[in-house]
Scaffold this active site. Structure first.
Site, mmCIF file in Angstrom:
data_model
loop_
_atom_site.group_PDB
_atom_site.id
_atom_site.type_symbol
_atom_site.label_atom_id
_atom_site.label_comp_id
_atom_site.label_asym_id
_atom_site.label_seq_id
_atom_site.Cartn_x
_atom_site.Cartn_y
_atom_site.Cartn_z
ATOM 1 C CG ASP A 55 -6.696 3.625 -0.676
ATOM 2 O OD1 ASP A 55 -7.160 4.174 0.366
ATOM 3 O OD2 ASP A 55 -5.500 3.873 -0.751
ATOM 4 C CG ASP B 46 -1.836 5.149 3.406
ATOM 5 O OD1 ASP B 46 -1.990 5.374 2.465
ATOM 6 O OD2 ASP B 46 -2.779 5.530 4.369
ATOM 7 C CG HIS C 9 -1.418 6.894 -1.820
ATOM 8 N ND1 HIS C 9 -2.472 6.649 -2.513
ATOM 9 C CD2 HIS C 9 -1.572 6.543 -0.558
ATOM 10 C CE1 HIS C 9 -3.420 6.031 -1.794
ATOM 11 N NE2 HIS C 9 -2.963 5.910 -0.584
ATOM 12 N NE ARG D 76 0.146 11.315 -3.277
ATOM 13 C CZ ARG D 76 -0.583 11.060 -2.594
ATOM 14 N NH1 ARG D 76 -1.828 10.367 -2.917
ATOM 15 N NH2 ARG D 76 -0.949 11.214 -1.324
ATOM 16 C CG ASN E 272 -5.350 7.539 -4.592
ATOM 17 O OD1 ASN E 272 -4.274 7.147 -4.587
ATOM 18 N ND2 ASN E 272 -5.517 8.359 -3.558
ATOM 19 C CG HIS F 211 -1.861 0.966 1.278
ATOM 20 N ND1 HIS F 211 -2.951 0.927 1.858
ATOM 21 C CD2 HIS F 211 -2.065 2.305 0.682
ATOM 22 C CE1 HIS F 211 -3.893 1.912 1.791
ATOM 23 N NE2 HIS F 211 -3.142 2.913 0.931
ATOM 24 C CG HIS G 40 -10.152 4.633 3.088
ATOM 25 N ND1 HIS G 40 -9.013 5.351 2.842
ATOM 26 C CD2 HIS G 40 -10.641 4.998 4.191
ATOM 27 C CE1 HIS G 40 -8.955 6.404 4.004
ATOM 28 N NE2 HIS G 40 -10.137 6.307 4.683
#
Lengths: 303, 422
Positions: B146, B299, B56, B58, B88, B54, B173
């Site tokens: 998420d 995360d 991010h 980007r 995301n 997990h 989430h």
């Protein structure tokens, strides 16, 4: 003290000193010539990122009464609507050699952040739901003026406590100065976590008013209905409006306060606000010497 | 390239062996012959490289916060050899073409392996299912919305069933959006005192309870991301006892920070789900120890300095932590005797692999040479300026002295991070 952000770092002695200075400032304002040179050469900037004309005018007049230069920054006429951040705005303004910022912002903590980003002194003129220290000081001053002391007074604060910086600041300050506070409102607008030594939390209005020396009604934002915090205006008026009828539970000489602006006949019965029990206009009047005292303390120090 | 890793130990008391790496694989132990590079592992611990289910990263679209180059550099500096990136992004990763291009770019970079997750629903809007079979074929290892919460339970149910038939895990989430409201921190004594909108623990627990029921009725594989509350953990524990096909992860920040940090009003501490109470941290740690928690997920959620220097209402949610995950957990829990080193390594290697249903890493001949040498002795102060992530302007742990830093990270048989030269 360099800043007035909240009362956390202020002790009782310096707060009482502030109220004494307020008394001196009030005397200055009673003179035919209401201006003193105390802050000549200092530059004060009111930086209001949330609209509040009355508070801003009170601060600006307080600074001018002491001969400071005053700059006004309001977000609606400024670069923040063009996307400039709080930090960038303050850093830009600071280049104009500002000695003290008076900051109003919709986010709790904004004044604290500002104090980290500039070397200037900061007065918190209201940050989100958190603190509005000059309002609490003027309330304390008004109470002291009326009763001659704060020690032992029982103050009921009624209404939307959850969203109220006035309630939080008053609960902090009045307890520090020896009074006791009861916070009261509908359960959805009354965080039980605010209960602490000297502060009682109750949803029962009669219990909150029982024997109280002063009753402060808080403004009810009408959006609290549409966002589902309370069912309806009539039900709120029925249950939590401060009026002649339920004031009989309070002390016989209890006074009525309101931080303004008031929703007449919503949180407070209009006739009661206009009556001899009310010190609401006195509160407004006291705002000026209180703010003069705070400006003086932060910029010049104790007399 | 043939590498000899001399005097490698897999636990502090095990026998030292020489590990040979060749052609991207573990060739064997205590072999002979020439080598191109010799690494002395006498002072380090050898482990399979860490796996983060997990993060991010980007990309695409938010490269101002992070990109594959910076994010995967940060990952290998943290000892990770495999990273699952979240979808995301802008645009959302719900299209096989985006997936393919990300994987190709990551392969070219040659840092940590990138295993992308893809959106469960088109645009992560929670309405129409994304083309899961095509996404899987393009390399997606997980489906998730998420960044958003799955408010429509019926959509989640069908998504779980569909994904399960493809052998894909769905991660969620788990927060009830209406209970969370406009909360920017944990709801409790601190939030009420600070006058900040609170997000109650019940928002997480209520959503987990709902999703566990859906998981049970479908029999599909559900993974619950970043558990933050004691109550949420207990719900998962009970469900596992009943045999529900659920896994869960916990992040380093939820184990090591509490909501009292918000008293600084510093948005570095603004994260979703929010930092909770010490009792929650303690419960999550107990979940690591007793096996309720399947893996650590960082995360890792980088933002720009300007974004994080906003007030707490405006600033975005997220903490950048991928470089600190192992040192934090090692220092706080293993060095203090609260968690075994073996368990922490399991949570950060095989744990994530099992959740994803990918091959479990093993230190055996023939396995991919994705390895990390961990320095369990050297103390180092956390200095955000030295981070590889673009979010190198600050950290909740700045100034803390930690041990357990990655000394060298090897992926595909290549040294991709070397602390002594970085």
């Amino acid at each position: 003290m360099k800043h007035l952000l909240d009362f956390q770092d202020w002790d009782r002695t310096s707060l009482e000193g502030m109220l004494e200075t307020t008394q001196i400032m009030a005397e200055v304002l009673d003179r035919p010539v209401k201006k003193v040179p105390a802050l000549q050469g200092f530059t004060v900037c009111t930086a209001f990122f949330e609209n509040s004309t009355r508070t801003r005018l009170s601060f600006e007049l307080a600074a001018r009464r002491m001969s400071a230069d005053v700059l006004t920054f309001t977000a609606s006429t400024s670069s923040t609507t063009k996307g400039e951040s709080l930090k960038d705005t303050l850093e830009t303004l600071e280049q104009m050699k500002i000695d003290l910022f008076v900051i109003r912002h919709s986010a709790s903590g904004a004044a604290h952040l500002a104090s980290r980003w500039t070397d200037a002194r900061i007065i918190n003129a209201g940050d989100g739901r958190r603190a509005h220290p000059t309002q609490a000081l003027l309330d304390a001053y008004t109470l002291k003026q009326h009763f001659g002391k704060l020690e032992g007074l029982e103050i009921a604060i009624v209404g939307d406590v959850k969203h109220s910086r006035v309630a939080r600041s008053n609960a902090d300050l009045l307890v520090k100065l020896g009074a006791k506070v009861r916070l009261c409102g509908p359960a959805t607008l009354l965080p039980k976590e605010l209960e602490q030594p000297g502060v009682r939390v109750t949803t029962n209005l009669q219990e909150a008013l029982e024997g109280a020396n002063a009753v402060m009604a808080l403004r009810l934002q009408l959006e609290r209905m549409s966002t589902g915090y309370i069912p309806s205006l009539p039900e709120y008026q029925q249950t939590y409006q401060v009026n002649f009828k339920n004031l009989k539970h309070a002390a016989p000489d209890a006074i009525i306060m309101h931080p303004g602006p008031m929703n007449r006949d919503v949180e407070l019965e209009g006739n009661l606000a206009d009556s001899s029990r009310s010190v609401i206009l006195k509160q407004v009047e006291n705002g000026l010497p209180v703010r003069m005292a705070v400006l003086y303390h932060l910029l010049v120090g104790k007399k | 390239m043939r590498i000899k890793i001399k005097n490698a130990r897999v636990s502090p008391n095990s026998e030292a062996r020489d590990v040979y790496v060749n052609n991207g694989l573990i060739e064997g132990f205590n072999l002979d012959g020439t080598f191109d590079l010799e690494i002395d592992a006498s002072n380090f611990l050898l482990s399979p490289a860490l796996i983060d289910p997990h993060a991010h990263l980007r990309e695409p679209g938010q490269e101002v916060k992070e990109d594959l180059q910076s994010g995967l550099s940060a990952a290998v500096a943290g000892g990770f050899g495999t990273v699952v990136c979240m979808p995301n992004t802008k645009p959302v990763i719900d299209d096989p073409e985006i997936l393919r291009s990300l994987i190709a770019k990551a392969e070219k970079l040659g840092l940590a392996r990138l295993l992308p997750s893809a959106a469960l629903t088109r645009g992560q809007e929670g309405k129409l299912l994304a083309d899961a079979a095509a996404l899987k074929a393009a390399g997606a290892v997980m489906l998730t919305d998420d960044g958003r919460t799955n408010e429509d339970a019926g959509v989640l149910r069908r998504g779980l069933e569909y994904a399960h038939a493809l052998g894909l895990v769905v991660s969620v989430h788990a927060e009830d959006a209406s209970l969370r409201g406009d909360g920017v921190m944990n709801e409790g004594e601190v939030s009420e005192r600070l006058g900040l909108p609170g997000n109650p623990a019940a928002a997480e627990a209520a959503r987990i309870a709902r999703d566990l029921e859906i998981c049970a009725v479908t029999g599909a594989r559900l993974h619950i991301q970043h558990l933050s509350t004691a109550r949420g953990l207990q719900l998962v524990r009970d469900a596992k006892t009943r045999g529900v096909n659920v896994t869960c992860e916990v992040g380093p920040h939820h184990l090591t920070l509490t909501d009292s940090k918000l008293e600084t009003f510093d948005a570095l501490y603004k994260v979703a789900p929010p930092l909770r109470l010490q009792s929650d941290c303690d419960a999550l740690l107990a979940g690591l120890v007793d096996g309720t928690v399947d893996c650590i997920g960082t995360d890792h959620a980088p933002h720009t300095k300007a974004e994080k220097e906003q007030d707490l209402l405006e600033a975005p949610f997220g903490i950048a932590n991928i470089e600190l995950a192992f040192p934090l957990l090692y220092t706080h829990f293993v060095a203090t005797g609260k968690l075994s080193l073996e368990k922490l390594l399991e949570l950060m290697t095989t744990g994530g692999a099992k959740v994803l249903g990918i091959g479990e890493p093993k230190l055996e001949a023939g396995m991919p040479a994705d390895l990390v040498l961990l320095d369990l002795n050297t103390k180092k102060i956390v200095d955000p300026a030295s981070f590889k992530t673009k979010a190198n302007f600050g950290s909740p742990w700045a100034g803390q002295e930690l041990t357990g830093w990655a000394a060298k990270t090897i992926v595909r048989g290549q040294v991709v991070f070397d602390a002594s030269s970085s």
